[in-house]
Motif scaffolding. Structure first.
Motif, PDB file in Angstrom:
ATOM      1  N   GLY A 177       0.793  -1.226   0.000  1.00  0.00           N
ATOM      2  CA  GLY A 177       0.000   0.000   0.000  1.00  0.00           C
ATOM      3  C   GLY A 177       0.823   1.271   0.000  1.00  0.00           C
ATOM      4  O   GLY A 177       0.294   2.358   0.260  1.00  0.00           O
ATOM      5  N   LYS A 178       2.113   1.152  -0.295  1.00  0.00           N
ATOM      6  CA  LYS A 178       2.988   2.339  -0.361  1.00  0.00           C
ATOM      7  C   LYS A 178       2.988   2.858  -1.795  1.00  0.00           C
ATOM      8  O   LYS A 178       3.931   2.645  -2.567  1.00  0.00           O
ATOM      9  N   PHE A 179       1.890   3.545  -2.131  1.00  0.00           N
ATOM     10  CA  PHE A 179       1.641   3.901  -3.526  1.00  0.00           C
ATOM     11  C   PHE A 179       2.641   4.914  -4.077  1.00  0.00           C
ATOM     12  O   PHE A 179       3.076   4.812  -5.221  1.00  0.00           O
ATOM     13  N   ARG A 180       2.990   5.897  -3.281  1.00  0.00           N
ATOM     14  CA  ARG A 180       3.926   6.916  -3.752  1.00  0.00           C
ATOM     15  C   ARG A 180       5.292   6.295  -4.050  1.00  0.00           C
ATOM     16  O   ARG A 180       5.884   6.547  -5.102  1.00  0.00           O
ATOM     17  N   GLU A 181       5.768   5.453  -3.130  1.00  0.00           N
ATOM     18  CA  GLU A 181       7.047   4.783  -3.337  1.00  0.00           C
ATOM     19  C   GLU A 181       7.005   3.882  -4.567  1.00  0.00           C
ATOM     20  O   GLU A 181       7.945   3.861  -5.380  1.00  0.00           O
ATOM     21  N   ALA A 182       5.883   3.158  -4.722  1.00  0.00           N
ATOM     22  CA  ALA A 182       5.740   2.266  -5.866  1.00  0.00           C
ATOM     23  C   ALA A 182       5.739   3.046  -7.176  1.00  0.00           C
ATOM     24  O   ALA A 182       6.373   2.631  -8.159  1.00  0.00           O
ATOM     25  N   GLU A 183       5.060   4.177  -7.200  1.00  0.00           N
ATOM     26  CA  GLU A 183       4.995   4.993  -8.417  1.00  0.00           C
ATOM     27  C   GLU A 183       6.386   5.474  -8.830  1.00  0.00           C
ATOM     28  O   GLU A 183       6.762   5.409 -10.003  1.00  0.00           O
ATOM     29  N   VAL A 184       7.150   5.946  -7.867  1.00  0.00           N
ATOM     30  CA  VAL A 184       8.510   6.417  -8.150  1.00  0.00           C
ATOM     31  C   VAL A 184       9.360   5.265  -8.691  1.00  0.00           C
ATOM     32  O   VAL A 184      10.102   5.421  -9.677  1.00  0.00           O
ATOM     33  N   LEU A 185       9.234   4.102  -8.079  1.00  0.00           N
ATOM     34  CA  LEU A 185      10.044   2.957  -8.475  1.00  0.00           C
ATOM     35  C   LEU A 185       9.666   2.422  -9.847  1.00  0.00           C
ATOM     36  O   LEU A 185      10.536   2.075 -10.655  1.00  0.00           O
ATOM     37  N   PHE A 186       8.368   2.370 -10.148  1.00  0.00           N
ATOM     38  CA  PHE A 186       7.948   1.915 -11.470  1.00  0.00           C
ATOM     39  C   PHE A 186       8.439   2.873 -12.560  1.00  0.00           C
ATOM     40  O   PHE A 186       8.801   2.445 -13.662  1.00  0.00           O
ATOM     41  N   ASN A 187       8.470   4.156 -12.252  1.00  0.00           N
ATOM     42  CA  ASN A 187       9.004   5.121 -13.222  1.00  0.00           C
ATOM     43  C   ASN A 187      10.494   4.882 -13.455  1.00  0.00           C
ATOM     44  O   ASN A 187      10.990   5.031 -14.579  1.00  0.00           O
ATOM     45  N   LYS A 188      11.202   4.509 -12.410  1.00  0.00           N
ATOM     46  CA  LYS A 188      12.630   4.199 -12.569  1.00  0.00           C
ATOM     47  C   LYS A 188      12.826   2.922 -13.378  1.00  0.00           C
ATOM     48  O   LYS A 188      13.792   2.807 -14.155  1.00  0.00           O
ATOM     49  N   VAL A 189      11.923   1.956 -13.186  1.00  0.00           N
ATOM     50  CA  VAL A 189      11.976   0.729 -13.977  1.00  0.00           C
ATOM     51  C   VAL A 189      11.868   1.073 -15.460  1.00  0.00           C
ATOM     52  O   VAL A 189      12.609   0.552 -16.303  1.00  0.00           O
ATOM     53  N   LEU A 190      10.949   1.987 -15.783  1.00  0.00           N
ATOM     54  CA  LEU A 190      10.748   2.370 -17.178  1.00  0.00           C
ATOM     55  C   LEU A 190      11.888   3.231 -17.708  1.00  0.00           C
ATOM     56  O   LEU A 190      12.090   3.306 -18.927  1.00  0.00           O
ATOM     57  N   MET A 191      12.626   3.876 -16.834  1.00  0.00           N
ATOM     58  CA  MET A 191      13.849   4.562 -17.268  1.00  0.00           C
ATOM     59  C   MET A 191      14.912   3.532 -17.663  1.00  0.00           C
ATOM     60  O   MET A 191      15.672   3.739 -18.610  1.00  0.00           O
TER      61      MET A 191
END
Length: 211
Positions: A177-191
């Motif tokens: 449920g750590k949505f903000r952290e997950a969003e940042v990390l998924f964006n890094k995955v796509l980088m």
């Protein structure tokens, strides 16, 4: 003086004989290892195993390690576990022996033993990336996301732009449920992998928020 010379000569001859025997023993063992590699490459694991067993020594780390691998490849998982266990007893600080043990233990479904080996590795080297990733993956597969988090967090701290670490860390945060952290990390995955579908999961973040 003559007695001393004779004693020195006898000692020299004795040592020469010992070294000669040891050299012959090493040559025999080396030949057995060489043949085991040739048989392994041809897929004949039985002959590779049999050849090494002719020079087997219970106190040899190297022979036990090699037999652990060959018996694993041959599908003799219980026998393989015993060889790897022997290597661990011979060299308690050996990380390669513990990683070796994991192969047959996993095949047998002995996940508690697998986790023990990974934890033992981390006691020796707490920054071992393979052990951290695999242990995290086991807990993630068991849906123990809290336990998994610390291993993926350690991995990403060590390798901040590693694809596998980022992806698992992102999913673990999302499941917690750590949505903000997950969003940042998924964006890094796509980088790291711009066209990778497994990393293109930002839509799941919004879905989880709704749920």
């Amino acid at each position: 003086m003559d007695i001393l010379k004779r004693l020195l000569l006898s000692a020299t001859i004795g040592l020469a004989v010992i070294f000669s025997i040891q050299a012959q023993d090493y040559k025999t063992i080396q030949d057995a290892f060489e043949k085991s590699y040739l048989y392994e490459y041809s897929g004949d694991y039985s002959k590779a195993i049999d050849g090494l067993k002719t020079v087997y020594s219970e106190e040899s780390y190297e022979i036990n390690l090699r037999l652990g691998w060959l018996t694993y490849m041959a599908g003799f998982f219980t026998e393989s576990t015993a060889y790897y266990q022997k290597t661990i007893e011979l060299k308690p600080l050996s990380i390669e022996a513990k990683f070796g043990f994991v192969y047959p233990a996993s095949a047998l479904g002995n996940w508690e033993q697998v986790k023990k080996q990974y934890n033992d590795i981390l006691q020796i080297d707490n920054q071992n990336t393979v052990a951290n990733y695999r242990l995290g993956s086991i807990y993630y597969g068991n849906e123990d996301y809290t336990a998994a988090l610390k291993y993926f967090e350690k991995l990403v701290n060590l390798y901040p732009f590693d694809y596998d670490g980022l992806l698992m860390y992102a999913w673990t945060n999302l499941n917690l449920g750590k949505f903000r952290e997950a969003e940042v990390l998924f964006n890094k995955v796509l980088m790291n992998q711009p066209n990778d579908e497994s990393g293109n999961c930002l839509r799941f973040v919004n879905l989880y928020k709704i749920l």
